[in-house]
Write a protein that holds these residues in place. Structure first.
Motif, PDB file in Angstrom:
ATOM      1  N   GLU A 179       1.071  -1.182  -0.025  1.00 14.50           N
ATOM      2  CA  GLU A 179       0.084  -0.088   0.511  1.00 14.50           C
ATOM      3  C   GLU A 179       0.733   1.364   0.008  1.00 14.50           C
ATOM      4  OE1 GLU A 179      -2.763   0.116   3.415  1.00 14.50           O
ATOM      5  OE2 GLU A 179      -3.787  -1.481   1.974  1.00 14.50           O
ATOM      6  N   VAL A 180       1.788   1.069  -1.104  1.00 15.74           N
ATOM      7  CA  VAL A 180       2.468   2.642  -1.068  1.00 15.74           C
ATOM      8  C   VAL A 180       3.047   2.974  -2.688  1.00 15.74           C
ATOM      9  CG1 VAL A 180       3.941   2.024   0.902  1.00 15.74           C
ATOM     10  CG2 VAL A 180       4.808   0.740  -0.998  1.00 15.74           C
ATOM     11  N   SER A 181       3.600   3.918  -2.980  1.00 15.50           N
ATOM     12  CA  SER A 181       3.910   4.003  -4.301  1.00 15.50           C
ATOM     13  C   SER A 181       4.675   4.250  -4.231  1.00 15.50           C
ATOM     14  CB  SER A 181       2.967   5.517  -4.544  1.00 15.50           C
ATOM     15  OG  SER A 181       1.788   5.726  -4.663  1.00 15.50           O
ATOM     16  N   THR A 182       4.948   4.352  -5.878  1.00 14.48           N
ATOM     17  CA  THR A 182       6.940   4.253  -6.304  1.00 14.48           C
ATOM     18  C   THR A 182       7.204   5.173  -6.826  1.00 14.48           C
ATOM     19  OG1 THR A 182       6.401   3.014  -8.007  1.00 14.48           O
ATOM     20  CG2 THR A 182       7.432   1.752  -6.340  1.00 14.48           C
ATOM     21  N   PRO A 183       8.585   5.938  -6.276  1.00 15.90           N
ATOM     22  CA  PRO A 183       8.993   6.943  -7.408  1.00 15.90           C
ATOM     23  C   PRO A 183      10.147   7.013  -8.172  1.00 15.90           C
ATOM     24  CG  PRO A 183      10.866   6.520  -5.274  1.00 15.90           C
ATOM     25  CD  PRO A 183       9.614   5.718  -5.119  1.00 15.90           C
ATOM     26  N   ALA A 184      10.115   7.990  -8.955  1.00 21.41           N
ATOM     27  CA  ALA A 184      10.516   8.153 -10.619  1.00 21.41           C
ATOM     28  C   ALA A 184      12.035   7.358 -10.037  1.00 21.41           C
ATOM     29  CB  ALA A 184      11.379   9.359 -10.779  1.00 21.41           C
ATOM     30  N   ASN A 185      12.559   6.857 -11.574  1.00 25.27           N
ATOM     31  CA  ASN A 185      13.409   5.294 -11.243  1.00 25.27           C
ATOM     32  C   ASN A 185      13.527   4.582 -10.136  1.00 25.27           C
ATOM     33  OD1 ASN A 185      13.959   7.569 -13.233  1.00 25.27           O
ATOM     34  ND2 ASN A 185      15.238   8.743 -11.703  1.00 25.27           N
ATOM     35  N   TRP A 186      12.643   4.236  -9.167  1.00 24.56           N
ATOM     36  CA  TRP A 186      11.856   2.729  -8.501  1.00 24.56           C
ATOM     37  C   TRP A 186      12.426   2.145  -9.022  1.00 24.56           C
ATOM     38  CZ3 TRP A 186       9.945  -1.565  -7.728  1.00 24.56           C
ATOM     39  CH2 TRP A 186       9.769  -2.211  -6.475  1.00 24.56           C
ATOM     40  N   GLU A 187      13.535   1.900  -8.514  1.00 24.35           N
ATOM     41  CA  GLU A 187      14.044   0.190  -8.286  1.00 24.35           C
ATOM     42  C   GLU A 187      14.210  -0.827  -6.788  1.00 24.35           C
ATOM     43  OE1 GLU A 187      15.112  -1.289 -11.057  1.00 24.35           O
ATOM     44  OE2 GLU A 187      15.634  -0.253 -12.448  1.00 24.35           O
ATOM     45  N   PRO A 188      13.664  -2.263  -7.055  1.00 25.82           N
ATOM     46  CA  PRO A 188      14.031  -2.514  -5.829  1.00 25.82           C
ATOM     47  C   PRO A 188      15.269  -2.669  -5.005  1.00 25.82           C
ATOM     48  CG  PRO A 188      12.794  -4.107  -7.900  1.00 25.82           C
ATOM     49  CD  PRO A 188      13.618  -2.896  -8.859  1.00 25.82           C
ATOM     50  N   GLY A 189      14.271  -2.379  -4.104  1.00 23.83           N
ATOM     51  CA  GLY A 189      15.178  -2.153  -2.241  1.00 23.83           C
ATOM     52  C   GLY A 189      15.130  -0.805  -1.675  1.00 23.83           C
ATOM     53  N   ASP A 190      14.890   0.237  -3.214  1.00 22.80           N
ATOM     54  CA  ASP A 190      15.009   1.528  -3.222  1.00 22.80           C
ATOM     55  C   ASP A 190      13.559   2.152  -2.105  1.00 22.80           C
ATOM     56  OD1 ASP A 190      17.224   2.189  -4.861  1.00 22.80           O
ATOM     57  OD2 ASP A 190      15.302   2.412  -6.226  1.00 22.80           O
ATOM     58  N   LYS A 191      14.167   2.921  -1.506  1.00 28.91           N
ATOM     59  CA  LYS A 191      12.761   3.671  -0.547  1.00 28.91           C
ATOM     60  C   LYS A 191      11.238   3.296  -1.268  1.00 28.91           C
ATOM     61  CE  LYS A 191      15.243   5.070   2.883  1.00 28.91           C
ATOM     62  NZ  LYS A 191      15.839   6.744   4.072  1.00 28.91           N
ATOM     63  N   VAL A 192      10.215   3.629  -0.642  1.00 34.60           N
ATOM     64  CA  VAL A 192       9.015   3.438  -1.143  1.00 34.60           C
ATOM     65  C   VAL A 192       8.445   5.348  -0.143  1.00 34.60           C
ATOM     66  CG1 VAL A 192       8.667   1.193  -2.042  1.00 34.60           C
ATOM     67  CG2 VAL A 192       7.985   2.482   0.606  1.00 34.60           C
ATOM     68  N   ILE A 193       6.777   5.776  -1.230  1.00 35.13           N
ATOM     69  CA  ILE A 193       6.308   6.897  -1.279  1.00 35.13           C
ATOM     70  C   ILE A 193       5.181   6.256  -0.494  1.00 35.13           C
ATOM     71  CG2 ILE A 193       5.300   8.593  -1.660  1.00 35.13           C
ATOM     72  CD1 ILE A 193       7.517   8.842  -3.794  1.00 35.13           C
ATOM     73  N   VAL A 194       4.891   6.967   0.693  1.00 36.23           N
ATOM     74  CA  VAL A 194       4.046   6.455   1.688  1.00 36.23           C
ATOM     75  C   VAL A 194       2.973   7.441   1.180  1.00 36.23           C
ATOM     76  CG1 VAL A 194       5.305   5.581   3.545  1.00 36.23           C
ATOM     77  CG2 VAL A 194       4.842   7.443   4.064  1.00 36.23           C
ATOM     78  N   LYS A 195       1.851   7.253   2.120  1.00 39.18           N
ATOM     79  CA  LYS A 195       1.088   7.995   1.547  1.00 39.18           C
ATOM     80  C   LYS A 195       0.537   9.653   2.102  1.00 39.18           C
ATOM     81  CE  LYS A 195      -3.095   4.024   0.243  1.00 39.18           C
ATOM     82  NZ  LYS A 195      -3.736   3.862   0.690  1.00 39.18           N
ATOM     83  N   PRO A 196       0.046  10.167   1.440  1.00 42.31           N
ATOM     84  CA  PRO A 196      -0.018  11.573   2.908  1.00 42.31           C
ATOM     85  C   PRO A 196      -1.054  11.833   3.746  1.00 42.31           C
ATOM     86  CG  PRO A 196       0.245  11.962  -0.260  1.00 42.31           C
ATOM     87  CD  PRO A 196       0.058  10.686   0.074  1.00 42.31           C
ATOM     88  N   PRO A 197      -0.463  11.952   4.426  1.00 39.25           N
ATOM     89  CA  PRO A 197      -1.681  12.375   5.933  1.00 39.25           C
ATOM     90  C   PRO A 197      -2.892  12.924   5.516  1.00 39.25           C
ATOM     91  CG  PRO A 197       0.722  14.099   6.002  1.00 39.25           C
ATOM     92  CD  PRO A 197       0.569  13.203   4.836  1.00 39.25           C
ATOM     93  N   GLN A 198      -3.860  11.915   6.112  1.00 34.13           N
ATOM     94  CA  GLN A 198      -4.672  13.225   5.760  1.00 34.13           C
ATOM     95  C   GLN A 198      -5.319  13.992   7.178  1.00 34.13           C
ATOM     96  OE1 GLN A 198      -6.429  11.746   2.884  1.00 34.13           O
ATOM     97  NE2 GLN A 198      -5.182  11.101   2.599  1.00 34.13           N
ATOM     98  N   THR A 199      -4.641  14.152   8.307  1.00 35.17           N
ATOM     99  CA  THR A 199      -5.117  15.720   8.958  1.00 35.17           C
ATOM    100  C   THR A 199      -4.165  15.666   9.549  1.00 35.17           C
ATOM    101  OG1 THR A 199      -4.264  13.935  10.834  1.00 35.17           O
ATOM    102  CG2 THR A 199      -7.301  13.812   9.601  1.00 35.17           C
TER     103      THR A 199
END
Length: 220
Positions: free
Chosen positions: A174-194
């Protein structure tokens, strides 16, 4: 009338998030249906024609990544509007000249039924060849990604493998992947809602935050 038919064809193109159109077709592995692959991911791709140099280079390259796709529960299916006999002759030629055995099925779409459902023939085309289209279909048979290439440009198979990995990572974590992402790289978490959640995230050592809306984390 011709312009109307072309417009209707464009409007019927499958879109990301839609159910992948089912089909039953003749292939180099016998008759197959897309519905038989439910529970697996599928990379369905079209090529303009057998016995052409760019397509030949692509089939060799697709075969090179085929085992890696299978390891991700992902099947590979090719397609053009050539006949089964043409496909068989071509893959035998590839084996002879490039020392590569093509193990994945190739659809013989002579009546253009599958190509039409997936919008693989461009409206400006004379109807004799399919474009270089790629559809990534998930295990629930939903279209998750599609890519079109011009006839003159061969595809990058590593990007297709990366795309499948990124989509599966999104589903699993349940994450997103940034530009040029490769397995093992950090992922983007969903923006906070509050606002409270945003403040908490900025002070959480689990995240690498540039700002409250842009935070990454490592997958565990």
């Amino acid at each position: 009338m011709e312009q109307l038919e072309q417009t209707m064809q464009v409007q019927s193109l499958p879109r990301i998030g839609e159910k992948a159109p089912d089909f039953t077709a003749k292939t180099t592995h016998g008759e197959l249906s897309l519905s038989a692959y439910k529970g697996k991911w599928v990379v369905l791709f079209s090529h303009p024609a057998d016995f052409t140099p760019v397509c030949t280079s692509e089939f060799v390259a697709f075969q090179e990544v085929y085992d890696r796709l299978l390891g991700m529960n992902t099947e590979l299916i090719g397609l053009s509007i050539d006949s089964v006999s043409s496909h068989i002759a071509w893959v035998r030629n590839i084996e002879e000249n490039f020392n590569t055995t093509i193990d994945f099925p190739i659809i013989a779409d002579l009546d253009q039924q599958v190509a039409t459902k997936y919008g693989m023939i461009m409206p400006e085309s004379d109807g004799t060849e399919t474009s270089r289209a790629v559809f990534v279909i998930d295990d629930k048979q939903t279209i998750r990604a599609l890519i079109y290439y011009p006839l003159s440009t061969g595809r990058n198979m590593e990007e297709i493998v990366r795309l499948v990995k990124a989509l599966r990572t999104t589903d699993d974590h349940e994450v997103s992947t940034p530009a040029n992402w490769e397995p093992g790289d950090k992922v983007i978490v969903k923006p906070p809602q509050t606002k409270e959640e945003a403040n908490e995230r900025m002070n959480n050592s689990e995240y690498e935050c540039i700002d409250w809306y842009f935070c990454k984390k490592e997958l565990k």
